[in-house]
Design an enzyme around this catalytic site. Structure first.
Site, short mmCIF file in Angstrom:
data_model
loop_
_atom_site.label_atom_id
_atom_site.label_comp_id
_atom_site.label_asym_id
_atom_site.label_seq_id
_atom_site.Cartn_x
_atom_site.Cartn_y
_atom_site.Cartn_z
N HIS A 121 0.81 -1.23 0.00
CA HIS A 121 0.00 0.00 0.00
C HIS A 121 0.84 1.27 0.00
CE1 HIS A 121 -4.06 -1.72 0.62
NE2 HIS A 121 -3.35 -2.76 1.03
N ASP A 160 3.25 9.57 -0.93
CA ASP A 160 2.08 8.79 -0.51
C ASP A 160 1.93 7.62 -1.48
OD1 ASP A 160 -0.19 8.14 0.90
OD2 ASP A 160 -1.04 10.16 0.79
P1 ADQ Z 1 -3.13 6.05 4.64
O1 ADQ Z 1 -1.74 6.54 4.84
O2 ADQ Z 1 -3.92 5.84 5.84
O3 ADQ Z 1 -3.17 4.71 3.79
P2 ADQ Z 1 -5.04 7.46 2.75
O4 ADQ Z 1 -4.97 6.75 1.46
O5 ADQ Z 1 -5.14 8.92 2.61
O6 ADQ Z 1 -3.78 7.20 3.69
O7 ADQ Z 1 -6.29 6.94 3.54
C1 ADQ Z 1 -6.76 7.59 4.68
C2 ADQ Z 1 -8.15 7.08 5.02
O8 ADQ Z 1 -8.48 7.47 6.33
C3 ADQ Z 1 -9.21 7.64 4.09
O9 ADQ Z 1 -10.13 6.65 3.80
C4 ADQ Z 1 -9.84 8.76 4.91
O10 ADQ Z 1 -11.20 8.93 4.66
C5 ADQ Z 1 -9.65 8.28 6.33
N1 ADQ Z 1 -9.39 9.44 7.22
C6 ADQ Z 1 -8.37 10.29 7.18
N2 ADQ Z 1 -8.50 11.23 8.13
C7 ADQ Z 1 -9.62 10.95 8.78
C8 ADQ Z 1 -10.30 11.55 9.90
N3 ADQ Z 1 -9.84 12.61 10.55
N4 ADQ Z 1 -11.41 10.99 10.31
C9 ADQ Z 1 -11.88 9.90 9.69
N5 ADQ Z 1 -11.31 9.30 8.66
C10 ADQ Z 1 -10.19 9.82 8.21
C11 ADQ Z 1 -2.21 3.82 3.17
C12 ADQ Z 1 -1.18 4.49 2.26
C13 ADQ Z 1 -1.89 5.29 1.19
C14 ADQ Z 1 -2.85 4.40 0.42
C15 ADQ Z 1 -3.75 3.63 1.37
C16 ADQ Z 1 -4.59 2.61 0.63
O11 ADQ Z 1 -0.32 5.33 3.01
O12 ADQ Z 1 -0.97 5.90 0.32
O13 ADQ Z 1 -3.65 5.21 -0.43
O14 ADQ Z 1 -3.00 2.95 2.34
O15 ADQ Z 1 -3.79 1.74 -0.11
#
Ligand code: ADQ
Length: 737
Positions: free
Chosen positions: A161, A369
């Site tokens: 990921h 990311d």
């Molecule tokens: P993350 O680093 O966690 O994931 P991201 O892809 O942005 O990053 O996902 C974050 C998730 O958390 C989103 O679904 C978002 O809605 C939720 N979220 C964020 N802030 C929030 C808040 N304050 N309250 C509630 N929900 C919140 C890792 C990798 C990424 C990759 C994903 C999936 O780092 O690059 O995209 O896995 O493979």
């Protein structure tokens, strides 16, 4: 499904247990897939308290029974070294291009190995014949191999990921080879982007010396499939709330009212240094500074969910962000307007959906990311097409979201300008960009992603089974001799080094013994028999040794030149060849020869070879990997190729391959009733590929090969040739009688 965390996290609060929904992209993405496939999810509970009591056991049992979430228990010290240590302070910073933040502690590595082993045990307990195991992410990079060793037939896929870093960064990592080998236990390894896939291939070549082909790498006698499969979201989980959930609707109306006079910029991140939050806040400050007219007209809503709080760096980041928000708000706020609304907590999805629908611009600017799901969630909620996506070029999502406005988050000044531009974009252009993004996000959703992953894994695993079954069988020598005897016409193509004689330290020492020359002479003179030596050696070597053997065809330099029996002239299989390229490549190889005691460069008419058989084996292998890797880049758009041979790296034109010899020889001996080819290395595979399925293709050695049969070494090949010669003689005497 196996991942570090389950969708629930267990926490000890005082003397009670608390169950929380886990934050992060994975839980959001995988829930729907798992429900559909009725699979089991194996993961760590997240509990580091070390307390075990009946209530805890009861809770975990209920997870397993109701949700099919199977919790792996990690001893607290193992959990710490594995999760906070090696996963999040070694792998995470390094894979996200923060080499100065990474630290390595051998004790953490031991914990990482131990945790992967405990995960393996937990999976094996659940495993039934025919199951597929889908392993997620960087915390479990050793698991595919552990599973492969415990259950060789298991179908294993791995999805990363986070980014896979360039090999120059990956090499920094202590224990890097173990991690690569761990991953290569899988049948399929998938990444978010092609770039990450290329980085992985580079590292496998450079560190393990294993070459790969586009989407395949051969490892441990198996083919591992590589794929770029960017994850998607379940759009309805957000749009459904906007359509049907009364509370979401009410929140949206209230927010619209509250921010009536402002344009809304929205940022949603885990509170992590990779997400570029301070950089964004500073860029926002610049915007307010350089365009005073924006004050009172724009607001930045920054949502940040705290994570990994036991790691000191994360605490520092939290303080830095708190400080910046306070500073900027202190500097610019008016009684009626606050520039930054900072929500440092986990928001319920309903509130997130309302924010996504509200925002005029989503400002997504990670410094690095893997993908970034927030970008996709925003797009899904922008159904009126009026919003603008501002996206960092360092998010994996940038590869498939070309209609976004791209920014370099490290350039805060230009980012501020891009924000101003996004805010001023005409409605028609916003709609056009958003419509294209929206189509893609809804189409490439998480279900399509899951199905593609599982489909590809199924395919990759069944290719493995076919491949294993197709390992060359021991040559039935008596059958070959019988076929030889009965054939009206016969053609034999024999490689030299490794096939007719063993390898020597120096190439010039691998001379053919007199009895081999006599044997080949008898073979070449057997009636109705055409025999050829097809070697990668120079024509000087081949002519010097076999030039006087009556009836024998000679092909040198992998078939670039060929000499018919009785002739003193060599024929070229390709006209218009120019050796000019050697001028550029020679110094390069020479540089390697200078650095490596015992190695040297051999120049042939069509190729240059760096030999390192006499060098220190480990150093030689290491440099050969480097060289092959560098040459691959250097020769990419030339008609030349670098090929790893037996303790050598050879550069030669693409057309110089042993398959070419067939064109010439089939003119001489069209459709032979008995056709045999024997060889030991990759160059011989080119020849095998050109021969009909009925040919007696023989791999000499113990490797995978497309040959039908195998013999263990040159001794066995010579015995076979003796038998064939004898069989031919029987036939002749029978005919004369
Ligand atoms: P993350 O680093 O966690 O994931 P991201 O892809 O942005 O990053 O996902 C974050 C998730 O958390 C989103 O679904 C978002 O809605 C939720 N979220 C964020 N802030 C929030 C808040 N304050 N309250 C509630 N929900 C919140 C890792 C990798 C990424 C990759 C994903 C999936 O780092 O690059 O995209 O896995 O493979």
């Amino acid at each position: 499904m196996v991942s570090n965390r389950l969708p629930y996290t267990l926490r000890r609060a005082g003397d009670a247990w608390k169950v929380e929904k886990s934050a992060g992209g994975l839980a959001t993405a995988m829930g729907p897939i798992l429900r559909k496939t009725e699979g089991v999810w194996v993961g760590w509970s997240g509990d580091q308290s070390g307390v075990t009591d009946a209530r805890r056991a009861g809770l975990l049992a209920r997870w397993a029974e109701r949700e099919r979430y199977v919790a792996v228990d990690l001893p607290p010290e193992t959990a710490r070294g594995f999760y906070e240590g090696f996963s999040n302070q070694t792998l995470w910073p390094l894979f996200h291009n923060f080499p100065y933040l990474f630290r390595f502690d051998p004790a953490d590595w031991d914990a990482y190995r131990e945790a992967n082993r405990l995960f393996c045990e937990a999976v094996l307990e659940q495993l039934r014949p025919g199951d597929m195991v889908w392993v997620h992410d960087y915390q479990l990079m050793l698991l595919p191999r552990l599973l492969r060793e415990a259950a060789p037939e298991v179908r294993v896929g791995f999805f990363l990921h986070i980014p896979f870093p360039p090999s120059a960064s990956f090499r920094i990592l202590p224990r890097r080879e173990e991690l690569l080998r761990g991953l290569l236990g899988a049948d399929l390894i998938a990444f978010h982007t092609h770039r990450y896939l290329q980085h992985f291939r580079d590292s496998v070549l450079r560190l393990l010396g294993t070459p790969s082909h586009m989407d395949k790498v051969e490892a441990g006698g198996r083919t591992v499939r590589l794929e770029a499969l960017p994850i998607g979201i379940a759009p309805e989980e957000f749009t459904g709330l906007l359509d049907d959930d009364e509370k979401t609707g009410r929140m949206l109306t209230e927010m619209r009212e509250r921010f009536r006079c402002c344009k809304v910029l929205l940022a949603v991140d885990r509170l992590d240094y990779t997400k570029g939050i301070p950089e964004r806040l500073r860029a926002f400050r610049q915007l307010l500074t350089v365009s005073p007219e924006s004050r009172g007209k724009v607001v930045l809503i920054q949502v940040a969910v705290p994570s990994r709080e036991r790691i000191p760096m994360y605490g520092e980041l939290r303080r830095e962000v708190d400080g910046l928000v306070g500073k900027i708000n202190g500097e610019f706020s008016t009684p009626g307007w606050t520039p930054i609304v900072y929500l440092r907590r986990n928001l319920p999805r309903a509130e997130l959906a309302a924010l996504y629908a509200l925002a005029d611009v989503a400002w997504i600017s990670p410094l690095r990311d893997g993908l970034n799901l927030v970008a996709k969630e925003y797009v899904a909620c922008q159904r009126d097409g009026a919003g603008v996506l501002l996206l960092s070029e360092f998010a994996g999502a940038a590869a498939e979201m070309g209609e976004a406005i791209m920014v370099n988050p490290y350039d805060e000044g230009r980012t501020a300008e891009s924000v101003a531009r996004a805010l001023a974009l005409p409605l028609s252009e916003r709609r056009e960009r958003m419509a294209a993004l929206h189509r893609r996000v809804t189409h490439n959703n998480v279900f399509a992603w899951g199905e593609r992953f599982i489909g590809t894994l199924r395919e990759a695993a069944s290719a493995r089974t076919r491949h294993a079954a197709a390992l060359p069988a021991e040559l039935p020598a008596a059958d070959a001799a019988r076929a030889f005897r009965e054939a009206e016409s016969r053609l034999l193509l024999l490689d030299y080094d490794g096939t007719l004689v063993g390898y020597a330290k120096r190439p010039q020492d691998a001379k053919p013994p007199a009895e081999l020359i006599r044997l080949l002479a008898r073979l070449a003179q057997t009636p109705a028999t055409t025999a050829a030596i097809v070697s990668g050696r120079s024509r000087g070597d081949i002519e010097g040794w076999f030039g006087d053997v009556r009836g024998l065809w000679l092909a040198a330099e992998h078939g670039a030149v060929i000499r018919p029996p009785g002739s003193r002239e060599w024929e070229y299989s390709y006209t218009g060849y120019s050796p000019d390229w050697k001028r550029d490549v020679y110094p390069y190889l020479e540089h390697y020869a200078d650095r490596t005691p015992g190695s040297f460069v051999e120049e042939k008419e069509f190729s240059l070879v760096w030999h390192y058989r006499m060098s220190d084996p480990e150093f030689g292998e290491w440099l050969a990997n480097e060289l092959a890797h560098d040459l691959e880049g250097m020769l990419a758009d030339t008609p030349l190729r670098a090929v790893r041979g037996q303790k050598s790296v050879e550069v030669r034109p693409m057309w110089a391959d042993k398959g070419e010899v067939m064109n010439r020889l089939t003119r001489e001996c069209p459709a032979p009733a008995f056709l045999l080819a024997a060889g030991d290395d990759k160059t011989d595979e080119d020849l095998f590929a050109r021969l009909p399925a009925t040919a007696w293709t023989i791999h000499v050695g113990e490797n995978q090969s497309r040959a039908r049969f195998r013999l263990s070494g040159p001794g066995q090949v010579c015995l076979l040739l003796e038998e064939l010669v004898a069989a031919g003689r029987v036939e002749v005497s029978r005919k004369t009688a």
